[in-house]
Motif scaffolding. Sequence first.
Motif, PDB file in Angstrom:
ATOM      1  N   GLU A 279       0.847  -1.204   0.000  1.00  0.00           N
ATOM      2  CA  GLU A 279       0.000   0.000   0.000  1.00  0.00           C
ATOM      3  C   GLU A 279       0.886   1.259   0.000  1.00  0.00           C
ATOM      4  O   GLU A 279       0.592   2.234  -0.690  1.00  0.00           O
ATOM      5  CB  GLU A 279      -0.949   0.026   1.205  1.00  0.00           C
ATOM      6  CG  GLU A 279      -1.843  -1.205   1.374  1.00  0.00           C
ATOM      7  CD  GLU A 279      -2.794  -1.504   0.217  1.00  0.00           C
ATOM      8  OE1 GLU A 279      -2.692  -0.857  -0.849  1.00  0.00           O
ATOM      9  OE2 GLU A 279      -3.628  -2.414   0.380  1.00  0.00           O
TER      10      GLU A 279
ATOM     11  N   GLU B   3      -3.403  -5.651  -5.623  1.00  0.00           N
ATOM     12  CA  GLU B   3      -4.694  -5.636  -4.914  1.00  0.00           C
ATOM     13  C   GLU B   3      -5.357  -7.014  -4.972  1.00  0.00           C
ATOM     14  O   GLU B   3      -6.072  -7.410  -4.053  1.00  0.00           O
ATOM     15  CB  GLU B   3      -5.658  -4.589  -5.500  1.00  0.00           C
ATOM     16  CG  GLU B   3      -5.215  -3.131  -5.399  1.00  0.00           C
ATOM     17  CD  GLU B   3      -5.011  -2.628  -3.984  1.00  0.00           C
ATOM     18  OE1 GLU B   3      -5.258  -3.367  -3.018  1.00  0.00           O
ATOM     19  OE2 GLU B   3      -4.568  -1.473  -3.845  1.00  0.00           O
TER      20      GLU B   3
ATOM     21  N   ASP C 143     -10.241  -4.234  -0.226  1.00  0.00           N
ATOM     22  CA  ASP C 143      -9.388  -4.432  -1.408  1.00  0.00           C
ATOM     23  C   ASP C 143     -10.211  -4.974  -2.578  1.00  0.00           C
ATOM     24  O   ASP C 143      -9.928  -4.662  -3.742  1.00  0.00           O
ATOM     25  CB  ASP C 143      -8.207  -5.345  -1.083  1.00  0.00           C
ATOM     26  CG  ASP C 143      -7.204  -4.649  -0.167  1.00  0.00           C
ATOM     27  OD1 ASP C 143      -7.283  -4.846   1.054  1.00  0.00           O
ATOM     28  OD2 ASP C 143      -6.376  -3.880  -0.675  1.00  0.00           O
TER      29      ASP C 143
HETATM   30 FE   LIG Z   1      -4.651  -3.143  -1.209  1.00  0.00          FE
END
Ligand SMILES: [Fe+2]
Length: 336
Positions: A95, A178, A149
Amino acid sequence: MYTQSLDLPGQPQHGPTSANADQAARQAAFDARIAEDAKIEPMDWMPEAYRKTLVRQISQHAHSEIIGMQPEGNWISRAPSLKRKAILLAKVQDEGGHGLYLYSAAETLDASRDALLDGLHSGRAKYSSIFNYPTLTWADVGVIGWLVDGAAIMNQIPLCRCSYGPYARAMIRICKEESFHQRQGFDALLSMMRGTEAQRAMVQDAVDRWWFPVLMMFGPPDAASTNSTQTMAWGIKRISNDDLRQKFVDATVEQARVLGVTLPDPGLVWNDERGHYDYSPLDWEEFWRVINGDGPCNRERLATRVKAHEDGAWVREAALAHAEKRARRASPAKAA
Ligand SMILES: [Fe+2]
Ligand SMILES: [Fe+2]
């Protein structure tokens, strides 16, 4: 995720403003590129409003990535096993990396990183509302992976085809990561659902708390989303907020069934006529309250971010000193 297309006031004005023949030609060339679905690159001429819209959207997205490290970072030291800790560490680092790609993409639009971060730290800039909710139990970490996500992927896959080249290319790598985030969340929840009654209750409680805020991640309803028509015409946004939300709901119902959790909405029923699941209206007052700074964790998130930035001042100073030293070595005469 994390592109709620909200206004970020106070961005500086740049670029051409006079309406002359040259500009008309440049505008026509830009329009033609958009019409043929070609990419706009940093050195290409672009309308000022297109540039500003991208800076706002990409920076909100970058802010969301780095603020989004906090709710889960909170659990790194308390992960239930070495395996889960290693996975969570990798995810939270991803992230941070997403934030860095995105700030870099915004910098190609003549936005300075300092100005963007100042917008975040002063509270002027927005980031995704979802990260202002607390992570109370380990199940919250799994639910963030599965649902937050998961919603991010739904939102971001169309951005891989965004008309602005650097943003589209950043999104391709981000989406791959992701996808790992979503799967690790689902896997963690599946382990818990196969565990004890207390673990199953913990997962259900987390799903109950996150479900509606996750649906709000797709942004306001289309009817109230003022910027959408233009951003779709520019090929920045490809699918409307409500359509993305619907796709997410339809995909998630089956996953919830596999997990054995109940999505907390009695209005969630299959509609044969529409060929989609119906769901109950969302509490948009809550959404605006959280976006505008009054959610359960807004103050804590911002204070943590500002402190991290201040604590990192020595790194920036050292990097600058190192760069200056290298420049002096490379051309001593100029530096003197
Ligand atoms: Fe993520
Ligand atoms: Fe991310």
